[in-house]
Design a protein around this motif. Structure first.
Motif, mmCIF file in Angstrom:
data_model
loop_
_atom_site.group_PDB
_atom_site.id
_atom_site.type_symbol
_atom_site.label_atom_id
_atom_site.label_comp_id
_atom_site.label_asym_id
_atom_site.label_seq_id
_atom_site.Cartn_x
_atom_site.Cartn_y
_atom_site.Cartn_z
ATOM 1 N N GLY A 1 0.808 -1.214 0.000
ATOM 2 C CA GLY A 1 0.000 0.000 0.000
ATOM 3 C C GLY A 1 0.839 1.260 0.000
ATOM 4 N N ALA A 2 2.008 1.203 0.627
ATOM 5 C CA ALA A 2 2.865 2.386 0.712
ATOM 6 C C ALA A 2 3.360 2.800 -0.668
ATOM 7 C CB ALA A 2 4.047 2.110 1.643
ATOM 8 N N VAL A 3 3.906 1.849 -1.419
ATOM 9 C CA VAL A 3 4.409 2.196 -2.746
ATOM 10 C C VAL A 3 3.254 2.488 -3.701
ATOM 11 C CG1 VAL A 3 4.564 -0.160 -3.676
ATOM 12 C CG2 VAL A 3 6.114 1.621 -4.495
ATOM 13 N N LEU A 4 2.093 1.857 -3.493
ATOM 14 C CA LEU A 4 0.937 2.141 -4.343
ATOM 15 C C LEU A 4 0.504 3.599 -4.219
ATOM 16 C CD1 LEU A 4 -1.309 -1.043 -3.984
ATOM 17 C CD2 LEU A 4 -0.171 -0.207 -6.049
ATOM 18 N N PHE A 5 0.621 4.165 -3.032
ATOM 19 C CA PHE A 5 0.299 5.581 -2.854
ATOM 20 C C PHE A 5 1.175 6.437 -3.752
ATOM 21 C CE2 PHE A 5 1.458 9.601 -0.792
ATOM 22 C CZ PHE A 5 0.212 10.198 -0.674
ATOM 23 N N PHE A 6 2.464 6.147 -3.778
ATOM 24 C CA PHE A 6 3.374 6.951 -4.604
ATOM 25 C C PHE A 6 3.205 6.632 -6.090
ATOM 26 C CE2 PHE A 6 5.231 7.396 -0.419
ATOM 27 C CZ PHE A 6 5.558 8.739 -0.403
ATOM 28 N N ALA B 1 4.453 9.888 7.701
ATOM 29 C CA ALA B 1 3.546 11.015 7.911
ATOM 30 C C ALA B 1 2.223 10.767 7.205
ATOM 31 C CB ALA B 1 4.191 12.302 7.399
ATOM 32 N N MET B 2 2.298 10.201 5.998
ATOM 33 C CA MET B 2 1.082 9.840 5.282
ATOM 34 C C MET B 2 0.338 8.723 6.011
ATOM 35 S SD MET B 2 0.007 7.201 3.036
ATOM 36 C CE MET B 2 1.429 6.605 2.112
ATOM 37 N N PHE B 3 1.079 7.743 6.526
ATOM 38 C CA PHE B 3 0.436 6.667 7.284
ATOM 39 C C PHE B 3 -0.348 7.255 8.467
ATOM 40 C CE2 PHE B 3 4.397 3.803 6.386
ATOM 41 C CZ PHE B 3 4.161 3.897 5.025
ATOM 42 N N GLY B 4 0.281 8.208 9.163
ATOM 43 C CA GLY B 4 -0.360 8.805 10.328
ATOM 44 C C GLY B 4 -1.631 9.546 9.979
ATOM 45 N N ALA B 5 -1.643 10.211 8.822
ATOM 46 C CA ALA B 5 -2.842 10.935 8.396
ATOM 47 C C ALA B 5 -3.976 9.966 8.081
ATOM 48 C CB ALA B 5 -2.522 11.803 7.182
ATOM 49 N N VAL B 6 -3.665 8.886 7.356
ATOM 50 C CA VAL B 6 -4.693 7.889 7.036
ATOM 51 C C VAL B 6 -5.241 7.283 8.324
ATOM 52 C CG1 VAL B 6 -5.155 5.696 5.869
ATOM 53 C CG2 VAL B 6 -3.673 7.391 4.788
ATOM 54 N N ALA B 7 -4.350 6.976 9.270
ATOM 55 C CA ALA B 7 -4.783 6.402 10.545
ATOM 56 C C ALA B 7 -5.677 7.365 11.308
ATOM 57 C CB ALA B 7 -3.558 6.040 11.389
ATOM 58 N N ALA B 8 -5.294 8.635 11.373
ATOM 59 C CA ALA B 8 -6.063 9.616 12.134
ATOM 60 C C ALA B 8 -7.456 9.800 11.545
ATOM 61 C CB ALA B 8 -5.312 10.943 12.162
ATOM 62 N N LEU C 1 -10.358 2.968 5.540
ATOM 63 C CA LEU C 1 -9.130 3.690 5.883
ATOM 64 C C LEU C 1 -8.238 2.871 6.810
ATOM 65 C CD1 LEU C 1 -10.596 7.278 6.375
ATOM 66 C CD2 LEU C 1 -8.982 6.562 4.600
ATOM 67 N N LEU C 2 -8.841 2.249 7.807
ATOM 68 C CA LEU C 2 -8.024 1.452 8.731
ATOM 69 C C LEU C 2 -7.531 0.176 8.060
ATOM 70 C CD1 LEU C 2 -10.082 1.989 12.002
ATOM 71 C CD2 LEU C 2 -7.925 3.072 11.346
ATOM 72 N N GLY C 3 -8.317 -0.372 7.135
ATOM 73 C CA GLY C 3 -7.828 -1.497 6.338
ATOM 74 C C GLY C 3 -6.667 -1.083 5.466
ATOM 75 N N ALA C 4 -6.736 0.150 4.925
ATOM 76 C CA ALA C 4 -5.605 0.666 4.146
ATOM 77 C C ALA C 4 -4.364 0.774 5.018
ATOM 78 C CB ALA C 4 -5.965 2.033 3.558
ATOM 79 N N CYS C 5 -4.549 1.132 6.296
ATOM 80 C CA CYS C 5 -3.398 1.212 7.210
ATOM 81 C C CYS C 5 -2.694 -0.128 7.334
ATOM 82 C CB CYS C 5 -3.859 1.692 8.588
ATOM 83 S SG CYS C 5 -4.280 3.435 8.664
ATOM 84 N N VAL C 6 -3.468 -1.203 7.362
ATOM 85 C CA VAL C 6 -2.871 -2.541 7.441
ATOM 86 C C VAL C 6 -1.992 -2.799 6.231
ATOM 87 C CG1 VAL C 6 -3.390 -5.015 7.517
ATOM 88 C CG2 VAL C 6 -4.773 -3.408 8.835
ATOM 89 N N MET C 7 -2.363 -2.205 5.093
ATOM 90 C CA MET C 7 -1.592 -2.379 3.865
ATOM 91 C C MET C 7 -0.476 -1.344 3.717
ATOM 92 S SD MET C 7 -2.562 -5.041 2.230
ATOM 93 C CE MET C 7 -2.917 -5.889 3.757
ATOM 94 N N LEU C 8 -0.376 -0.430 4.664
ATOM 95 C CA LEU C 8 0.681 0.586 4.633
ATOM 96 C C LEU C 8 1.863 0.218 5.517
ATOM 97 C CD1 LEU C 8 -1.475 3.845 4.792
ATOM 98 C CD2 LEU C 8 -0.216 2.987 2.814
#
Length: 455
Positions: free
Chosen positions: A167-172, A236-243, A271-278
């Motif tokens: 998920g992290a690289v998919l964001f970029f 920082a992006m992970f934290g925003a998605v989590a929040a 969003l929280l499922g996306a966090c699992v993939m981040l």
């Protein structure tokens, strides 16, 4: 023996506010941890396997730059007016101000290193951006993702891709396809997302009936040393998605309209499922999620949000990336690398020292006043929200620390948990709040001007 209420006051000395001693001890403990974590490796000739300045992954590099004066101005204005504005502004005006303050603070600190500070680090081979530009077939990437994690695999992933779900690289990759694939554009997107994090936390607090807590904590959430690692890192992006995921969950748990409950719960789950993939560490957000539902006294959103989160994980599995298969492979790579040479006897507490720098020494005061409240009859009202959420964040930190999967670099890795740890600052005695904010601001300025953090 006289009770504290019956004891005569010392002439000329104002009575000490409840919690003052706990706050001072907590902040002092953070400072002591920092000093010991810096000094002991040098004194004992202990190689803890980080770049030159344990407990941070950083090097000594004193400098001033473009952002020095703006950062000093923002710090001065914050000390003069942050608390007054946080308590007097309409809610609809406070949220944009918090966003703008966080954005200006992060940007000013980042450009101490010139324009390059806004995101050039994203060009590092360890980071996601270079790989994102080269990946043209996402389904194939997902299908072979796990096989490329091990160090001995052919064409293994760079460090950050190997250490995170896709998920992290998919964001970029998404940013690249949107024409935002330069380091500057990507960096600015990350900074803007990071600036929205305190807004999400404030909305969460208000939805849980703790607007007074939100207002008191707002300056600490918008301004602090964590800005050094927010600008610019993927975390920082992970934290925003989590929040925002936790915020959506709070909205679901506090709405009275069933259709809105379903929509908010679905949004929270996605969003929280996306966090699992981040990040492999972000499933620990479940502790905060359960705390929010308990505070709202509503469990109806849980099955909907959990189902949506599982759905995200299963979609990735359908494309070939199975989280439950990837995590053991990641553990093997982690221990095959430098982690096996980082002494846990140092990092089990050195991590907390690094956190005390990135979150600021006031994090110790925040935790201490919350633990003090837990020893007494359980708080009610808004204070209960602050105590429960800060305690939940503390549980997450302890679990992450004791897992032995976070030895060093937690100043970046634990960024998503920092704002929730700082909610307890709203319980600081009134007379300590301005000095506490000053300590946070000074810490941020010193870190950015004396150390090159590499994030």
């Amino acid at each position: 023996m006289l009770s504290p209420v019956d004891r005569p006051l010392v002439p000329g000395r104002p009575p000490r506010e409840p919690g003052t001693r706990a706050a001072l001890i907590g902040a002092g403990a953070s400072v002591l941890l920092i000093v010991l974590a810096i000094a002991l490796p040098a004194l004992l000739h202990l190689d803890v396997r980080v770049r030159w300045f344990p407990p941070l992954h950083a090097e000594w590099a004193p400098r001033i730059g473009w952002g020095t004066v703006p950062a000093l101005v923002i710090a001065g204005l914050a000390l003069l007016s942050a608390f007054r504005l946080a308590h007097s502004l309409r809610w609809g005006a406070l949220l944009p101000l918090v966003f703008a303050a966080a954005l200006a603070w992060m940007t000013s600190l980042a450009v101490v290193d010139g324009p390059e500070g806004l995101g050039q680090i994203l060009e590092h081979p360890y980071e996601y951006l270079q790989s994102a530009r080269m990946i043209t077939d996402v389904p194939t990437m997902l299908a072979e993702y796990v096989s490329r994690i091990p160090l001995d695999s052919v064409d293994n992933w760079p460090v950050h891709l190997a250490g995170h779900p896709p998920g992290a690289v998919l964001f970029f990759i998404g940013l690249v396809h949107l024409g935002l694939g330069s380091w500057l554009a990507s960096g600015l997107v990350v900074i803007v997302l990071a600036a929205s994090t305190p807004v999400a936390v404030l909305i969460t607090l208000r939805r849980l009936g703790a607007e007074s807590i939100a207002r008191a904590a707002a300056p600490f959430l918008a301004l602090g040393p964590v800005a050094v690692w927010l600008a610019v890192s993927g975390d920082a992006m992970f934290g925003a998605v989590a929040a925002w995921g936790l915020c959506a969950l709070a909205c679901a748990a506090t709405t009275r309209r069933v259709p809105m409950l379903i929509l908010w719960a679905l949004a929270a789950g996605l969003l929280l499922g996306a966090c699992v993939m981040l990040s492999y560490g972000l499933p620990l957000l479940g502790v905060l999620a359960l705390a929010i539902l308990w505070l709202a006294r509503s469990w109806w959103p849980l099955p909907i949000a959990a189902g949506a989160a599982v759905g995200v994980v299963l979609v990735f599995a359908g494309f070939g990336f199975r989280w439950w298969e990837a995590y053991p492979v990641l553990v093997d790579r982690y221990w095959a690398g430098i982690a096996s040479r980082r002494p846990f006897t140092y990092w089990v507490w050195g991590n907390l020292a690094a956190l005390s720098i990135s979150a600021g020494p006031v994090v110790g005061a925040s935790v201490a006043v919350v633990l003090r409240r837990l020893r007494r009859p359980f708080p009610v009202g808004a204070a209960r929200v602050a105590v429960v959420l800060t305690a939940a964040a503390l549980v997450i930190i302890l679990l992450a620390d004791l897992s032995m999967m976070s030895k060093a670099e937690v100043e970046r890795i634990w960024v998503p948990f920092v704002p929730w740890l700082l909610i307890g600052t709203a319980l600081l005695p009134e007379r300590l709040r301005r000095p506490a904010l000053g300590l946070q601001l000074v810490t941020a300025l010193l870190v950015q001007h004396l150390l090159l953090t590499g994030w």
